[in-house]
Motif scaffolding. Structure first.
Motif, PDB file in Angstrom:
ATOM      1  N   ASN A 278      -7.589  -4.681 -10.445  1.00 52.45           N
ATOM      2  CA  ASN A 278      -8.001  -5.142 -11.771  1.00 52.45           C
ATOM      3  C   ASN A 278      -7.111  -6.292 -12.247  1.00 52.45           C
ATOM      4  O   ASN A 278      -7.591  -7.233 -12.877  1.00 52.45           O
ATOM      5  CB  ASN A 278      -7.975  -3.994 -12.773  1.00 52.45           C
ATOM      6  CG  ASN A 278      -9.081  -2.996 -12.522  1.00 52.45           C
ATOM      7  OD1 ASN A 278     -10.095  -3.316 -11.911  1.00 52.45           O
ATOM      8  ND2 ASN A 278      -8.884  -1.768 -12.960  1.00 52.45           N
ATOM      9  N   LYS A 279      -5.825  -6.203 -11.968  1.00 55.56           N
ATOM     10  CA  LYS A 279      -4.894  -7.274 -12.323  1.00 55.56           C
ATOM     11  C   LYS A 279      -5.266  -8.570 -11.589  1.00 55.56           C
ATOM     12  O   LYS A 279      -5.248  -9.651 -12.176  1.00 55.56           O
ATOM     13  CB  LYS A 279      -3.471  -6.847 -11.966  1.00 55.56           C
ATOM     14  CG  LYS A 279      -2.381  -7.763 -12.430  1.00 55.56           C
ATOM     15  CD  LYS A 279      -1.035  -7.112 -12.126  1.00 55.56           C
ATOM     16  CE  LYS A 279       0.084  -8.101 -12.094  1.00 55.56           C
ATOM     17  NZ  LYS A 279       1.350  -7.502 -11.696  1.00 55.56           N
ATOM     18  N   PHE A 280      -5.618  -8.446 -10.308  1.00 60.81           N
ATOM     19  CA  PHE A 280      -6.074  -9.587  -9.518  1.00 60.81           C
ATOM     20  C   PHE A 280      -7.298 -10.236 -10.167  1.00 60.81           C
ATOM     21  O   PHE A 280      -7.358 -11.454 -10.336  1.00 60.81           O
ATOM     22  CB  PHE A 280      -6.397  -9.131  -8.092  1.00 60.81           C
ATOM     23  CG  PHE A 280      -7.198 -10.113  -7.291  1.00 60.81           C
ATOM     24  CD1 PHE A 280      -6.604 -11.246  -6.765  1.00 60.81           C
ATOM     25  CD2 PHE A 280      -8.547  -9.890  -7.056  1.00 60.81           C
ATOM     26  CE1 PHE A 280      -7.345 -12.160  -6.029  1.00 60.81           C
ATOM     27  CE2 PHE A 280      -9.290 -10.792  -6.329  1.00 60.81           C
ATOM     28  CZ  PHE A 280      -8.693 -11.928  -5.807  1.00 60.81           C
ATOM     29  N   LEU A 281      -8.267  -9.421 -10.575  1.00 64.23           N
ATOM     30  CA  LEU A 281      -9.471  -9.957 -11.212  1.00 64.23           C
ATOM     31  C   LEU A 281      -9.132 -10.607 -12.552  1.00 64.23           C
ATOM     32  O   LEU A 281      -9.699 -11.649 -12.895  1.00 64.23           O
ATOM     33  CB  LEU A 281     -10.514  -8.858 -11.398  1.00 64.23           C
ATOM     34  CG  LEU A 281     -11.140  -8.309 -10.118  1.00 64.23           C
ATOM     35  CD1 LEU A 281     -12.111  -7.183 -10.456  1.00 64.23           C
ATOM     36  CD2 LEU A 281     -11.823  -9.395  -9.315  1.00 64.23           C
ATOM     37  N   ASP A 282      -8.195 -10.014 -13.305  1.00 63.55           N
ATOM     38  CA  ASP A 282      -7.767 -10.609 -14.573  1.00 63.55           C
ATOM     39  C   ASP A 282      -7.142 -11.981 -14.348  1.00 63.55           C
ATOM     40  O   ASP A 282      -7.412 -12.932 -15.086  1.00 63.55           O
ATOM     41  CB  ASP A 282      -6.769  -9.696 -15.293  1.00 63.55           C
ATOM     42  CG  ASP A 282      -7.404  -8.446 -15.862  1.00 63.55           C
ATOM     43  OD1 ASP A 282      -8.647  -8.407 -15.989  1.00 63.55           O
ATOM     44  OD2 ASP A 282      -6.646  -7.491 -16.161  1.00 63.55           O
ATOM     45  N   GLU A 283      -6.279 -12.085 -13.337  1.00 62.06           N
ATOM     46  CA  GLU A 283      -5.646 -13.369 -13.013  1.00 62.06           C
ATOM     47  C   GLU A 283      -6.690 -14.400 -12.598  1.00 62.06           C
ATOM     48  O   GLU A 283      -6.613 -15.562 -12.988  1.00 62.06           O
ATOM     49  CB  GLU A 283      -4.606 -13.196 -11.899  1.00 62.06           C
ATOM     50  CG  GLU A 283      -3.336 -12.533 -12.347  1.00 62.06           C
ATOM     51  CD  GLU A 283      -2.552 -13.385 -13.337  1.00 62.06           C
ATOM     52  OE1 GLU A 283      -2.431 -14.610 -13.130  1.00 62.06           O
ATOM     53  OE2 GLU A 283      -2.056 -12.821 -14.330  1.00 62.06           O
TER      54      GLU A 283
ATOM     55  N   LYS B 166       0.834  -1.206   0.000  1.00 64.24           N
ATOM     56  CA  LYS B 166       0.000   0.000   0.000  1.00 64.24           C
ATOM     57  C   LYS B 166       0.868   1.256   0.000  1.00 64.24           C
ATOM     58  O   LYS B 166       0.605   2.211  -0.733  1.00 64.24           O
ATOM     59  CB  LYS B 166      -0.929   0.007   1.221  1.00 64.24           C
ATOM     60  CG  LYS B 166      -2.188  -0.802   0.995  1.00 64.24           C
ATOM     61  CD  LYS B 166      -3.209  -0.523   2.048  1.00 64.24           C
ATOM     62  CE  LYS B 166      -3.947   0.747   1.688  1.00 64.24           C
ATOM     63  NZ  LYS B 166      -5.114   1.015   2.483  1.00 64.24           N
ATOM     64  N   GLU B 167       1.912   1.259   0.826  1.00 62.95           N
ATOM     65  CA  GLU B 167       2.805   2.415   0.917  1.00 62.95           C
ATOM     66  C   GLU B 167       3.503   2.681  -0.422  1.00 62.95           C
ATOM     67  O   GLU B 167       3.669   3.819  -0.834  1.00 62.95           O
ATOM     68  CB  GLU B 167       3.843   2.173   2.016  1.00 62.95           C
ATOM     69  CG  GLU B 167       4.745   3.356   2.273  1.00 62.95           C
ATOM     70  CD  GLU B 167       5.718   3.070   3.409  1.00 62.95           C
ATOM     71  OE1 GLU B 167       6.923   3.241   3.197  1.00 62.95           O
ATOM     72  OE2 GLU B 167       5.250   2.654   4.492  1.00 62.95           O
ATOM     73  N   ASN B 168       3.904   1.612  -1.081  1.00 63.02           N
ATOM     74  CA  ASN B 168       4.584   1.732  -2.371  1.00 63.02           C
ATOM     75  C   ASN B 168       3.599   1.823  -3.537  1.00 63.02           C
ATOM     76  O   ASN B 168       3.991   1.714  -4.688  1.00 63.02           O
ATOM     77  CB  ASN B 168       5.534   0.548  -2.581  1.00 63.02           C
ATOM     78  CG  ASN B 168       6.656   0.542  -1.581  1.00 63.02           C
ATOM     79  OD1 ASN B 168       7.128   1.593  -1.154  1.00 63.02           O
ATOM     80  ND2 ASN B 168       7.085  -0.639  -1.175  1.00 63.02           N
ATOM     81  N   LYS B 169       2.328   1.974  -3.184  1.00 62.01           N
ATOM     82  CA  LYS B 169       1.253   2.075  -4.170  1.00 62.01           C
ATOM     83  C   LYS B 169       1.220   0.874  -5.116  1.00 62.01           C
ATOM     84  O   LYS B 169       0.922   1.002  -6.312  1.00 62.01           O
ATOM     85  CB  LYS B 169       1.350   3.385  -4.939  1.00 62.01           C
ATOM     86  CG  LYS B 169       1.295   4.604  -4.028  1.00 62.01           C
ATOM     87  CD  LYS B 169       0.852   5.821  -4.743  1.00 62.01           C
ATOM     88  CE  LYS B 169       0.888   7.074  -3.919  1.00 62.01           C
ATOM     89  NZ  LYS B 169       0.366   7.092  -2.630  1.00 62.01           N
ATOM     90  N   LEU B 170       1.529  -0.295  -4.560  1.00 62.07           N
ATOM     91  CA  LEU B 170       1.473  -1.530  -5.336  1.00 62.07           C
ATOM     92  C   LEU B 170       0.111  -2.207  -5.205  1.00 62.07           C
ATOM     93  O   LEU B 170      -0.176  -3.167  -5.911  1.00 62.07           O
ATOM     94  CB  LEU B 170       2.580  -2.493  -4.892  1.00 62.07           C
ATOM     95  CG  LEU B 170       3.996  -1.992  -5.101  1.00 62.07           C
ATOM     96  CD1 LEU B 170       5.000  -2.965  -4.521  1.00 62.07           C
ATOM     97  CD2 LEU B 170       4.272  -1.747  -6.579  1.00 62.07           C
ATOM     98  N   TRP B 171      -0.710  -1.760  -4.248  1.00 64.77           N
ATOM     99  CA  TRP B 171      -2.065  -2.281  -4.136  1.00 64.77           C
ATOM    100  C   TRP B 171      -3.003  -1.107  -4.337  1.00 64.77           C
ATOM    101  O   TRP B 171      -3.220  -0.290  -3.473  1.00 64.77           O
ATOM    102  CB  TRP B 171      -2.302  -2.951  -2.786  1.00 64.77           C
ATOM    103  CG  TRP B 171      -3.642  -3.606  -2.723  1.00 64.77           C
ATOM    104  CD1 TRP B 171      -4.705  -3.213  -1.971  1.00 64.77           C
ATOM    105  CD2 TRP B 171      -4.086  -4.745  -3.454  1.00 64.77           C
ATOM    106  NE1 TRP B 171      -5.781  -4.027  -2.194  1.00 64.77           N
ATOM    107  CE2 TRP B 171      -5.433  -4.986  -3.104  1.00 64.77           C
ATOM    108  CE3 TRP B 171      -3.495  -5.576  -4.402  1.00 64.77           C
ATOM    109  CZ2 TRP B 171      -6.174  -6.034  -3.643  1.00 64.77           C
ATOM    110  CZ3 TRP B 171      -4.236  -6.617  -4.929  1.00 64.77           C
ATOM    111  CH2 TRP B 171      -5.561  -6.837  -4.546  1.00 64.77           C
ATOM    112  N   ASN B 172      -3.542  -1.018  -5.540  1.00 65.39           N
ATOM    113  CA  ASN B 172      -4.397   0.084  -5.928  1.00 65.39           C
ATOM    114  C   ASN B 172      -5.423  -0.447  -6.915  1.00 65.39           C
ATOM    115  O   ASN B 172      -5.560  -1.654  -7.082  1.00 65.39           O
ATOM    116  CB  ASN B 172      -3.550   1.214  -6.543  1.00 65.39           C
ATOM    117  CG  ASN B 172      -2.629   0.686  -7.629  1.00 65.39           C
ATOM    118  OD1 ASN B 172      -2.956  -0.251  -8.340  1.00 65.39           O
ATOM    119  ND2 ASN B 172      -1.455   1.290  -7.766  1.00 65.39           N
TER     120      ASN B 172
END
Length: 138
Positions: free
Chosen positions: A118-123, A107-113
Protein backbone atom coordinates in the motif's frame (compact mmCIF):
# COMPACT_ATOMS: atom_id res chain seq x y z
CA UNK A 1 11.84 0.23 -14.68
CA UNK A 2 9.50 -1.21 -17.27
CA UNK A 3 7.40 -4.29 -17.78
CA UNK A 4 5.31 -6.20 -20.29
CA UNK A 5 2.37 -8.53 -19.90
CA UNK A 6 -1.25 -9.25 -20.75
CA UNK A 7 -4.35 -7.80 -19.16
CA UNK A 8 -7.21 -9.84 -17.75
CA UNK A 9 -9.00 -9.73 -21.08
CA UNK A 10 -5.95 -11.33 -22.75
CA UNK A 11 -6.28 -8.76 -25.54
CA UNK A 12 -4.65 -5.62 -24.17
CA UNK A 13 -0.89 -5.44 -23.94
CA UNK A 14 1.34 -2.73 -22.54
CA UNK A 15 5.02 -2.06 -22.59
CA UNK A 16 6.13 0.91 -20.50
CA UNK A 17 9.49 2.47 -19.86
CA UNK A 18 10.39 5.74 -18.21
CA UNK A 19 8.57 7.98 -15.79
CA UNK A 20 6.39 10.35 -17.79
CA UNK A 21 2.90 10.93 -16.41
CA UNK A 22 1.24 8.79 -19.08
CA UNK A 23 3.70 5.96 -18.53
CA UNK A 24 3.13 6.10 -14.76
CA UNK A 25 -0.65 6.12 -15.11
CA UNK A 26 -0.58 3.36 -17.73
CA UNK A 27 1.85 1.38 -15.60
CA UNK A 28 -0.26 1.69 -12.47
CA UNK A 29 -3.43 0.68 -14.29
CA UNK A 30 -1.70 -2.22 -15.96
CA UNK A 31 -0.12 -3.48 -12.74
CA UNK A 32 -3.43 -3.37 -10.92
CA UNK A 33 -5.33 -5.16 -13.71
CA UNK A 34 -2.66 -7.53 -15.05
CA UNK A 35 -2.84 -11.21 -14.31
CA UNK A 36 0.14 -12.36 -16.34
CA UNK A 37 3.26 -10.24 -16.23
CA UNK A 38 5.86 -11.46 -18.73
CA UNK A 39 8.93 -9.56 -17.54
CA UNK A 40 10.22 -6.68 -15.49
CA UNK A 41 12.77 -4.39 -17.10
CA UNK A 42 15.27 -2.93 -14.68
CA UNK A 43 17.71 -0.07 -15.14
CA UNK A 44 20.36 0.28 -12.45
CA UNK A 45 22.98 2.98 -11.97
CA UNK A 46 26.07 2.72 -9.78
CA UNK A 47 29.18 4.82 -9.32
CA UNK A 48 31.04 2.95 -12.07
CA UNK A 49 28.09 1.94 -14.25
CA UNK A 50 25.65 4.71 -15.18
CA UNK A 51 23.23 2.42 -17.00
CA UNK A 52 22.82 -1.34 -16.69
CA UNK A 53 19.59 -2.53 -18.28
CA UNK A 54 18.19 -6.04 -18.18
CA UNK A 55 14.89 -7.91 -18.15
CA UNK A 56 13.90 -10.48 -15.54
CA UNK A 57 11.50 -12.82 -17.32
CA UNK A 58 8.86 -14.77 -15.43
CA UNK A 59 10.29 -17.99 -16.88
CA UNK A 60 13.52 -17.34 -14.95
CA UNK A 61 15.62 -16.12 -17.86
CA UNK A 62 17.46 -12.81 -18.01
CA UNK A 63 17.82 -10.65 -21.12
CA UNK A 64 20.61 -8.08 -21.04
CA UNK A 65 20.12 -4.93 -23.10
CA UNK A 66 23.80 -4.46 -23.89
CA UNK A 67 23.29 -1.46 -26.18
CA UNK A 68 21.89 0.52 -23.22
CA UNK A 69 24.96 -0.13 -21.06
CA UNK A 70 26.94 2.99 -20.07
CA UNK A 71 29.87 2.77 -17.71
CA UNK A 72 33.47 1.91 -16.99
CA UNK A 73 33.54 -1.12 -19.30
CA UNK A 74 32.77 1.09 -22.32
CA UNK A 75 35.73 3.29 -21.38
CA UNK A 76 38.07 0.30 -21.51
CA UNK A 77 37.81 0.17 -25.32
CA UNK A 78 37.20 -3.57 -25.42
CA UNK A 79 35.59 -5.80 -28.03
CA UNK A 80 31.82 -6.19 -27.91
CA UNK A 81 32.11 -9.86 -26.92
CA UNK A 82 34.24 -8.93 -23.88
CA UNK A 83 31.80 -6.14 -22.96
CA UNK A 84 28.90 -8.61 -23.10
CA UNK A 85 30.83 -11.07 -20.93
CA UNK A 86 31.74 -8.44 -18.33
CA UNK A 87 28.23 -7.00 -18.08
CA UNK A 88 26.72 -10.50 -17.91
CA UNK A 89 29.03 -11.45 -15.05
CA UNK A 90 28.27 -8.18 -13.26
CA UNK A 91 24.53 -8.82 -13.48
CA UNK A 92 24.66 -12.51 -12.53
CA UNK A 93 27.36 -12.34 -9.85
CA UNK A 94 26.64 -8.99 -8.19
CA UNK A 95 23.33 -7.36 -9.11
CA UNK A 96 20.89 -10.29 -9.10
CA UNK A 97 22.29 -11.77 -5.86
CA UNK A 98 22.04 -8.33 -4.20
CA UNK A 99 18.43 -7.85 -5.36
CA UNK A 100 17.55 -11.35 -4.19
CA UNK A 101 19.23 -10.78 -0.82
CA UNK A 102 17.43 -7.47 -0.24
CA UNK A 103 14.07 -8.94 -1.21
CA UNK A 104 14.57 -12.03 0.99
CA UNK A 105 15.68 -9.91 3.94
CA UNK A 106 12.68 -7.63 3.55
CA UNK A 107 10.28 -10.58 3.39
CA UNK A 108 11.96 -12.31 6.34
CA UNK A 109 11.85 -9.11 8.39
CA UNK A 110 8.25 -8.61 7.30
CA UNK A 111 9.19 -5.37 5.56
CA UNK A 112 7.42 -6.42 2.35
CA UNK A 113 3.80 -7.05 3.21
CA UNK A 114 0.36 -5.61 2.52
CA UNK A 115 1.26 -2.40 4.36
CA UNK A 116 4.42 -1.94 2.26
CA UNK A 117 2.49 -2.73 -0.90
CA UNK A 118 0.00 0.00 0.00
CA UNK A 119 2.89 2.36 0.77
CA UNK A 120 4.35 1.57 -2.67
CA UNK A 121 1.02 2.44 -4.32
CA UNK A 122 0.81 5.66 -2.26
CA UNK A 123 4.30 6.68 -3.42
CA UNK A 124 3.40 5.87 -7.01
CA UNK A 125 0.24 7.97 -6.83
CA UNK A 126 2.22 10.81 -5.20
CA UNK A 127 4.76 10.69 -8.05
CA UNK A 128 1.95 10.83 -10.61
CA UNK A 129 0.30 13.78 -8.84
CA UNK A 130 3.62 15.69 -8.67
CA UNK A 131 4.24 15.16 -12.36
CA UNK A 132 0.72 16.33 -13.23
CA UNK A 133 1.13 19.39 -10.98
CA UNK A 134 4.44 20.19 -12.72
CA UNK A 135 2.72 20.00 -16.10
CA UNK A 136 -0.01 22.37 -14.88
CA UNK A 137 2.52 24.98 -13.77
CA UNK A 138 4.23 25.12 -17.17
Amino acid sequence: MGFKGNSQDKVSKLTADGNTVMNLISSLTFLLESDSMEFIKIKISTDNHRSIVFKLNTNGSVNIVIDDYRGQYKKEDIKREILISKVTLLIYLEIIPALNKWYSEDKENKLWNKQEYNKFLDELSKDIKEKIDNLKSK
